[in-house]
Scaffold this motif. Structure first.
Motif, PDB file in Angstrom:
ATOM      1  N   GLU A 117       0.609  -1.529   0.263  1.00 41.97           N
ATOM      2  CA  GLU A 117      -0.235   0.296   0.180  1.00 41.97           C
ATOM      3  C   GLU A 117       0.988   1.379   0.161  1.00 41.97           C
ATOM      4  O   GLU A 117       0.364   2.608  -0.581  1.00 41.97           O
TER       5      GLU A 117
ATOM      6  N   GLY B  73       0.750   3.543  -3.269  1.00 40.78           N
ATOM      7  CA  GLY B  73       0.254   4.914  -3.185  1.00 40.78           C
ATOM      8  C   GLY B  73       1.793   5.817  -2.981  1.00 40.78           C
ATOM      9  O   GLY B  73       1.254   6.917  -3.616  1.00 40.78           O
TER      10      GLY B  73
ATOM     11  N   LEU C 149      -4.162   7.982   3.573  1.00 41.98           N
ATOM     12  CA  LEU C 149      -5.049   7.321   4.420  1.00 41.98           C
ATOM     13  C   LEU C 149      -5.426   7.535   5.205  1.00 41.98           C
ATOM     14  O   LEU C 149      -5.392   8.843   6.075  1.00 41.98           O
TER      15      LEU C 149
ATOM     16  N   ARG D  51      -7.376   4.176  -7.683  1.00 45.09           N
ATOM     17  CA  ARG D  51      -7.233   2.673  -7.286  1.00 45.09           C
ATOM     18  C   ARG D  51      -7.898   1.944  -8.467  1.00 45.09           C
ATOM     19  O   ARG D  51      -9.038   2.054  -8.444  1.00 45.09           O
TER      20      ARG D  51
END
Ligand SMILES: C[S@@+](CC[C@H](N)C(=O)[O-])C[C@H]1O[C@@H](n2cnc3c(N)ncnc32)[C@H](O)[C@@H]1O
Length: 435
Positions: free
Chosen positions: A45, A49, A90, A171
């Protein structure tokens, strides 16, 4: 969570950002050593990201650092980018994100930087709203893409470039292709529902399914026994466009890792033969593995599609799929490292490779047969421009129109935009050879 995930992600990012390696090359080996699957997922992630938002995070970091870091401290720079990514994108508690990122400097053996990392991240927390306004006003940071790519998309797609850039930052969906030799799409979706796996069918495809939540492939019902494969919806359009019939000889000229080869075989089991060529021996092995999982067979050939004399048996093919090497600018949402790894100078050399492959494949096509040229690019030079040049030179070549409810009709061929009907960006053109 321990700080190891942040340090591991920073190391992965150093290899991509400063050494120019791809995520798919670096990440699997880096996370293999982590015992906890949640840590592996976190490194993935953070790596994906941070690269997805790299141009935004870099602009933020430049404003937050008093002076640039030394080259030998690329890992500190990357851990700072990872820290900013967590705070900016996030929803985890910010206190945890900051503490764990500061701790990661120890794992990296850069204890001296812990104060710096702490100060930069806390400053960001305080100034986030103002900094956000500043970077959103800039093209590169605002769209989180390199300048050259923004400019090319603006030139090629004057009405759609902004939508494409936004789609590249989303995503990607987790898309599957059901092996209809084994099970219908409806039956497979019932199995998913029985296991409480939420899924919808993919529009414009006959075998596509999107799972609401990604899952390690081994946990997909029937994956190991060949009931299903992972494949984007746009990639699933190729087999249908080939208009396959029993008895045909089919050549898949740039075949690895074999997603489309397998779909061709699943779509028409009565084909006389399918030859799958790839120049990369390691990738060719992956075609073999994928086909064997699906209990399918093709003749696998390690060779250069641009030099068929070395491997061709001299008998023409009724269908040729040329899924050419390309800039991959249509699949940036799946491979955000492309934003950093692809350089503007790469495009001309890709265009000339594609032209070389098209020219070499043409004599292998039966008169009246079809060659499907496709790329996962959204750049006109690799797509409609490529086909325009080819049609100008090859008088025995004609374009077959693609009547479809998906994509955009181009001067030649059809373009799927990234994100359209949840699909990747893909280009298709069908050519036939006069009899
Ligand atoms: C876009 S990928 C193909 C994806 C594949 N068709 C699929 O659906 O799984 C392009 C492939 O072309 C191969 N390739 C590049 N240059 C080639 C050449 N000159 N001859 C044959 N294969 C080549 C690469 O190794 C790569 O596997």
């Amino acid at each position: 969570m321990t700080p190891d995930a942040r340090a591991c992600a920073a190391r992965v990012l150093v290899r991509v950002i400063t050494e120019g390696r791809s995520l798919s090359e670096v990440l699997p080996a880096a996370i293999q050593v982590l015992a906890d699957p949640r840590q592996r997922a976190l490194v993935q992630e953070l790596s994906y990201g941070t690269l997805r938002w790299y141009y935004r995070l870099d602009a933020l970091l430049q404003r937050l650092l008093k002076k640039p870091l030394k080259q030998r401290d690329a890992d500190v720079r990357c851990v700072l980018l990872v820290g900013l990514y967590q705070l900016d994108q996030l929803s985890m508690p910010q206190r945890v994100a900051i503490n764990e990122t500061v701790q990661a400097t120890r794992t990296l053996n850069k204890q001296w930087a812990s104060g710096l990392v702490n100060a930069v991240l806390r400053n960001y927390q305080r100034q986030a709203a103002d900094l956000d306004d500043e970077v959103l006003a800039e093209n590169i940071a605002g769209y989180a893409h390199p300048a050259w790519l923004i400019e090319r998309l603006q030139a090629d797609w004057p009405h759609d470039w902004e939508r494409m850039l936004m789609a590249n930052n989303a995503r990607p969906p987790f898309s599957l292709r059901v092996n209809r030799q084994r099970v219908t799409r409806a039956e497979y979706m019932e199995t998913l529902a029985e296991q409480s796996l939420e899924a919808v069918s993919l529009e414009h495809t006959v075998a596509g399914v999107r799972l609401e939540k990604p899952l390690p492939v081994e946990l997909l019902p029937g994956f190991t026994t060949g009931y299903v494969s992972v494949q984007d919806g746009a990639a699933q359009l190729a087999a249908g466009l080939l208009d396959l019939h029993p008895g045909q000889r089919v050549l898949d000229a740039c075949a690895a890792p074999g997603g489309k080869t397998a779909h061709i075989l699943e779509s028409e089991p009565g084909l006389a033969m399918v030859t799958a060529v790839d120049v990369d021996p390691r990738r060719l092995t992956r075609i073999g593995e994928n086909l064997s999982r699906l209990s399918l067979h093709a003749d696998l050939v390690e060779g250069d599609a641009g030099e068929p004399a070395a491997w061709w048996d001299g008998r023409c093919y009724e269908r040729i799929l040329l899924d050419a090497p390309c800039s991959a600018t249509g699949v940036i949402r799946r491979h955000p490292d492309i934003k950093l790894l692809r350089k503007p100078g790469d495009i001309a050399s890709l265009v000339s490779t594609q032209a070389r492959l098209l020219q070499a494949m043409w004599p292998l096509l039966s008169p009246g047969g079809m060659l499907l040229y496709c790329t996962c690019s959204v750049l006109a030079d690799e797509n409609s421009g490529q086909i325009a040049s080819f049609l100008k030179t090859y008088r025995d070549a004609a374009e077959l129109p693609i009547a479809a409810a998906w994509g955009r009709e181009c001067r030649h061929g059809r373009q799927v935009f990234p994100g359209e009907n949840e699909m990747d960006g893909f280009y298709f053109a069908c050519l036939t050879r006069s009899v």
